[in-house]
Design a protein around this motif. Sequence first.
Motif, PDB file in Angstrom:
ATOM      1  N   ARG A 475       0.836  -1.202   0.000  1.00 50.32           N
ATOM      2  CA  ARG A 475       0.000   0.000   0.000  1.00 50.32           C
ATOM      3  C   ARG A 475       0.877   1.261   0.000  1.00 50.32           C
ATOM      4  O   ARG A 475       0.597   2.230  -0.716  1.00 50.32           O
ATOM      5  N   GLN A 476       1.948   1.237   0.820  1.00 52.02           N
ATOM      6  CA  GLN A 476       2.861   2.387   0.852  1.00 52.02           C
ATOM      7  C   GLN A 476       3.584   2.540  -0.476  1.00 52.02           C
ATOM      8  O   GLN A 476       3.808   3.667  -0.950  1.00 52.02           O
ATOM      9  N   ALA A 477       3.957   1.407  -1.087  1.00 51.22           N
ATOM     10  CA  ALA A 477       4.656   1.468  -2.370  1.00 51.22           C
ATOM     11  C   ALA A 477       3.764   2.081  -3.447  1.00 51.22           C
ATOM     12  O   ALA A 477       4.240   2.840  -4.302  1.00 51.22           O
ATOM     13  N   LEU A 478       2.472   1.772  -3.421  1.00 51.67           N
ATOM     14  CA  LEU A 478       1.556   2.355  -4.399  1.00 51.67           C
ATOM     15  C   LEU A 478       1.405   3.850  -4.191  1.00 51.67           C
ATOM     16  O   LEU A 478       1.260   4.617  -5.153  1.00 51.67           O
ATOM     17  N   GLU A 479       1.432   4.285  -2.927  1.00 51.04           N
ATOM     18  CA  GLU A 479       1.317   5.712  -2.648  1.00 51.04           C
ATOM     19  C   GLU A 479       2.530   6.476  -3.147  1.00 51.04           C
ATOM     20  O   GLU A 479       2.406   7.570  -3.692  1.00 51.04           O
ATOM     21  N   SER A 480       3.721   5.889  -2.961  1.00 47.06           N
ATOM     22  CA  SER A 480       4.939   6.582  -3.403  1.00 47.06           C
ATOM     23  C   SER A 480       5.175   6.393  -4.899  1.00 47.06           C
ATOM     24  O   SER A 480       5.590   7.328  -5.598  1.00 47.06           O
ATOM     25  N   GLU A 536      -3.274   0.439 -13.117  1.00 50.19           N
ATOM     26  CA  GLU A 536      -3.224   1.791 -13.679  1.00 50.19           C
ATOM     27  C   GLU A 536      -1.790   2.300 -13.744  1.00 50.19           C
ATOM     28  O   GLU A 536      -1.402   2.978 -14.699  1.00 50.19           O
ATOM     29  N   TRP A 537      -0.992   1.959 -12.703  1.00 49.46           N
ATOM     30  CA  TRP A 537       0.420   2.375 -12.709  1.00 49.46           C
ATOM     31  C   TRP A 537       1.145   1.720 -13.877  1.00 49.46           C
ATOM     32  O   TRP A 537       1.942   2.360 -14.579  1.00 49.46           O
ATOM     33  N   VAL A 538       0.901   0.410 -14.103  1.00 53.22           N
ATOM     34  CA  VAL A 538       1.573  -0.318 -15.182  1.00 53.22           C
ATOM     35  C   VAL A 538       1.209   0.285 -16.529  1.00 53.22           C
ATOM     36  O   VAL A 538       2.084   0.517 -17.381  1.00 53.22           O
ATOM     37  N   VAL A 539      -0.098   0.535 -16.759  1.00 49.88           N
ATOM     38  CA  VAL A 539      -0.533   1.077 -18.050  1.00 49.88           C
ATOM     39  C   VAL A 539       0.115   2.432 -18.308  1.00 49.88           C
ATOM     40  O   VAL A 539       0.650   2.689 -19.402  1.00 49.88           O
ATOM     41  N   GLU A 569     -13.774  -5.630 -14.605  1.00 48.74           N
ATOM     42  CA  GLU A 569     -15.084  -5.414 -13.999  1.00 48.74           C
ATOM     43  C   GLU A 569     -15.471  -3.936 -14.017  1.00 48.74           C
ATOM     44  O   GLU A 569     -16.645  -3.612 -13.849  1.00 48.74           O
ATOM     45  N   ARG A 570     -14.497  -3.057 -14.192  1.00 48.22           N
ATOM     46  CA  ARG A 570     -14.784  -1.624 -14.185  1.00 48.22           C
ATOM     47  C   ARG A 570     -15.320  -1.201 -15.550  1.00 48.22           C
ATOM     48  O   ARG A 570     -14.690  -1.390 -16.589  1.00 48.22           O
ATOM     49  N   GLY A 571     -16.518  -0.646 -15.556  1.00 50.78           N
ATOM     50  CA  GLY A 571     -17.168  -0.282 -16.812  1.00 50.78           C
ATOM     51  C   GLY A 571     -16.456   0.815 -17.579  1.00 50.78           C
ATOM     52  O   GLY A 571     -16.635   0.939 -18.789  1.00 50.78           O
ATOM     53  N   ASP A 572     -15.619   1.616 -16.892  1.00 50.02           N
ATOM     54  CA  ASP A 572     -14.945   2.729 -17.567  1.00 50.02           C
ATOM     55  C   ASP A 572     -13.556   2.351 -18.070  1.00 50.02           C
ATOM     56  O   ASP A 572     -12.771   3.237 -18.426  1.00 50.02           O
ATOM     57  N   LEU A 573     -13.242   1.051 -18.132  1.00 51.39           N
ATOM     58  CA  LEU A 573     -11.898   0.622 -18.548  1.00 51.39           C
ATOM     59  C   LEU A 573     -11.522   1.144 -19.934  1.00 51.39           C
ATOM     60  O   LEU A 573     -10.424   1.705 -20.100  1.00 51.39           O
ATOM     61  N   PRO A 574     -12.359   0.978 -20.965  1.00 50.74           N
ATOM     62  CA  PRO A 574     -11.954   1.487 -22.293  1.00 50.74           C
ATOM     63  C   PRO A 574     -11.657   2.987 -22.289  1.00 50.74           C
ATOM     64  O   PRO A 574     -10.662   3.426 -22.892  1.00 50.74           O
ATOM     65  N   GLU A 575     -12.509   3.767 -21.615  1.00 51.07           N
ATOM     66  CA  GLU A 575     -12.291   5.218 -21.585  1.00 51.07           C
ATOM     67  C   GLU A 575     -10.964   5.570 -20.906  1.00 51.07           C
ATOM     68  O   GLU A 575     -10.230   6.457 -21.383  1.00 51.07           O
ATOM     69  N   ARG A 576     -10.654   4.860 -19.803  1.00 49.53           N
ATOM     70  CA  ARG A 576      -9.411   5.174 -19.087  1.00 49.53           C
ATOM     71  C   ARG A 576      -8.184   4.843 -19.933  1.00 49.53           C
ATOM     72  O   ARG A 576      -7.197   5.590 -19.948  1.00 49.53           O
ATOM     73  N   ILE A 577      -8.228   3.733 -20.664  1.00 47.68           N
ATOM     74  CA  ILE A 577      -7.079   3.366 -21.509  1.00 47.68           C
ATOM     75  C   ILE A 577      -6.934   4.345 -22.666  1.00 47.68           C
ATOM     76  O   ILE A 577      -5.812   4.786 -22.997  1.00 47.68           O
ATOM     77  N   LEU A 578      -8.056   4.717 -23.282  1.00 48.73           N
ATOM     78  CA  LEU A 578      -7.987   5.665 -24.406  1.00 48.73           C
ATOM     79  C   LEU A 578      -7.450   7.019 -23.957  1.00 48.73           C
ATOM     80  O   LEU A 578      -6.715   7.686 -24.706  1.00 48.73           O
TER      81      LEU A 578
END
Length: 733
Positions: A475-480, A536-539, A569-578
Amino acid sequence: MKAIANFDFSPQSPDIQETPCNILIVDDEERIREAYRHLLAGEGRIIEECGSGNEALRRLDHRDIDVLILDLMLPDINGLEIMEWMLHQHVPTAVVVFSGDESIDSAIRALRHGAFEFIRKHGDPQELIDTVDRVLRRRRVEREHALMTVRLEQSERLHRFLVEQSPDIIYTLDKDGAFIFVNGRVQALLGYTREELLGKHYSMIVYPDDLEHARFAFNERRIGDRASTNVEIRLQTKNQGVRHFENRTIVAILSAQGIYATNEEPASRHFMGTSGVARDITDRKKAEETIAFQAFHDLLTGLPNRILFKDRLGVALKQAKRKNKRVGVMFIDIDRFKLVNDTYGHHEGDELLKCFAQRSRSCLRSGDTLARQGGDEFTVLLPDLGDGEDASVIAAKMLAELRQPFKIAGVDFFTTVSIGIALYPDNGKTPEMLLRNADIAMYQIKGRGKNGYLHYAPEMHSGQSMRLTLEGDLRQALESGDQFELYYQPQISFSQRRTIGMEALIRWHHPRHGLMMPDTFIPLAEDTGMIVALGEWVVDRALCQLASWRSRGFTSLQLAINLSPKELERGDLPERILQRLDAYAIPAAALDIEITENLLMNDAEKNISMVKQLRNCGLRVSIDDFGTRYSSLNYLRRFPIHSIKIDQSFVRDLNPDKHSSTSIIHAIACIARSFDLRILAEGVETEAQRQMLSGLACDEMQGFLFSRPLAAEAFEGFLTGGCFPALDREQIL
C-alpha cells in the motif's frame, strides 16, 4: 359504538362532535420534520413541530396533544427522558417512537416506557402512516369514552357499557379471592364465560408457575399511589379456540387496589375485596422477544450470529478449563459462492446459504453450535472434545455431506467448503485467538486448492503476519510509486529475425526483501483490491516508455499488458485506456491487452461485452496461457480477440519423442488458423523447442532462448544491438 345511540343523554351534557386531532412531531432535523408533516397531513389533523426536548416538554404540558412522533436522539434531552416525564406527569398522549437509533436496547426501553410503537426511520414510510392512523383511531375511541363518562357519570347503564366494551379484563374479587364480577372481555381473551368464573378463585386463570408472584396483586389491599400497578403475570386460557392458543397463555399487566366500605368513622373502614384491570400485552412481549432474537441471530438462516457465538464460545472455554477438556472452533468458507450470486442472483445465493446451514447442522452433535459470521462464512463451536481428531471427524463428515449437489435455479450445483480448525488450549485460550487461528487455517486450505480442512499450526501465523506486513508495504509502495519498475520481454518473429513487440512485466524493489517477482505480490494485490491501482500504474508507465521508443523510430512495436479480471469489472476501462493513449499520442492498435483464459468461462456474457468495447476502440486483445482452462470453442468463437498465447507448460513439454504435447500445440495452431487468430508461444527456452514450434507453423515466440525480461535501457539495447533488431532500426538516428 352503535349501542351509544340507545342512551338517553341529559340536555346539560355537552354534545359529541368531531374535534381536530393534534399531532406533535419532535425531531432536531428540520427537513425530517417537514417530511413527516407532509407524510401525515390529512383532514382534521393539526400538526405541530418541536426541534428540541425542552420545547416539546413545554408543549406537552398543555395536555392536548393526541399523538407524539418522537425521535430518541435529541440535542438536549433524550427521548426516553421525555417519556419518563410524561409517565410521572400523567400526560395522556400516545407516543410513536420514530428514530434513527436502531439499537435493540433503545427499542426495548421505548416499549417498556409505554411507547405505542417503535419504528425505524429507514423503514417503509407506510408503516409510520398506518401506525399514526391506528393511534388516532384508538384516541378517538378513548375520547368518546371520556366524553361519555363526563355526561353519564351517575349512569349505571353507561358504567356497564364502558366496562363491557373495555379492551381489558375488569374484575372484582371478594376478600377470599373469588370473582364476584368480571366483564365479558375475559371470554375473548381467555375463553371463559363470566358465569364459569363467578364464585371461583382467581388461581383458576393464573399460570401455575406465576401463582406466587400473582398472589400479591390479586390480594391487593392498598389504595392510591401505593396500590399495585403494571404487574406482569401470565394468564392461562381455557381452550385452544381463542387467541394465543399455541402456548395457551397470554401475558397481562395487572393493576389492582383494595375496596373498602366506609362508615361514619374513617378508622372503621372494612375491607371488602379487590378490584383490578388486566391488559393483554402478549403482542408487545412477542415484539420484544423478536427484537431480542434479531439481536443475536442471523435473520436469513436463523443461526446464531457472531455476537451469540462468541458468548457461547466464552462459556464453553470456562467449562473446558474446569473439566480439563478440549474445545474446537471451525471457520468455514463456501468455495465459489460469489459465482452463484453473479450467475443466478442473490435470491438463489440466499437459498444456497439456507440449504448449506441446514445440511451442516445435520453433521453436528446436539451440543455443538453452527453460526453465521456474515456473507458465506460460518463458524462451528465444538465443546467437550476428548481428542483433537474428533474435530477432524466432524469436518470430514461435513465435506462428505456436501458431495451431494444443491438445487440452484432448478439445476444441480456442486459446491465445496474450506474449513480451518483451531483447538483449545493448543491453539489459543481466548475466543478471539481461536477464531483468528481457525480463520488463518481456513485461508491456508483455500490457498492449497480449497475443498478440505486443515488444523492450525504456529507457522501459519508467521506466514499470515508476513502477508499482513507485505500488504502494508504494498500500500505504501503504491502511494509513493517509486518502488516499482517495468521489465520488458521481447516477442520475436523468428522467420523475419526481428523483434515485433514486448510484454511489460512489473517488478517490485522492496526496501527489505530486494527485487520481488510478480508471483509474490500480484495475488496479494488481487485479494486486497490494490490490483486496480497497480494496473493503472503499469498502463501509464508502459505507455510512457512506449512513447519514448516510438519517438526514437520504433513505431512498429506492439506493447502487451496483462489485465486482472478485477480491472475488467470496471465499466470505464476502455475510456481510461484511451485517455492514456491520447495523452502519449499512441495509436490504439499498438496496445495488446492480455486477459486470462478463465474469463471465457466466468461471467462470459459480461466479459464478451467488455472485450467488444476494447476492440471497438481499436485495441488488440489476446488470451494469455491458452490451453490451461479447458476453453469452450463456442466462447472462443464469440470473443472478439486478436491472438492467443500458447501456455509455457505445453512448450516446456515439447520433445521429439513425446507426441502428446506436439499434438496439443498442433491442435491449438489449427484452432488459431480456423478463427483467423495470431498465435504466439511463450516460455521458449531451447533451440529444440524453437525448431519444433517453427515446424508446427508457430513463428512468433518469446522466452529465455531469445532474452530474459529486461529493464527499459537494456531492452533498448536489445532492439538496436541484438540478434533480433526492430524492423525500423535503420530509422534510428
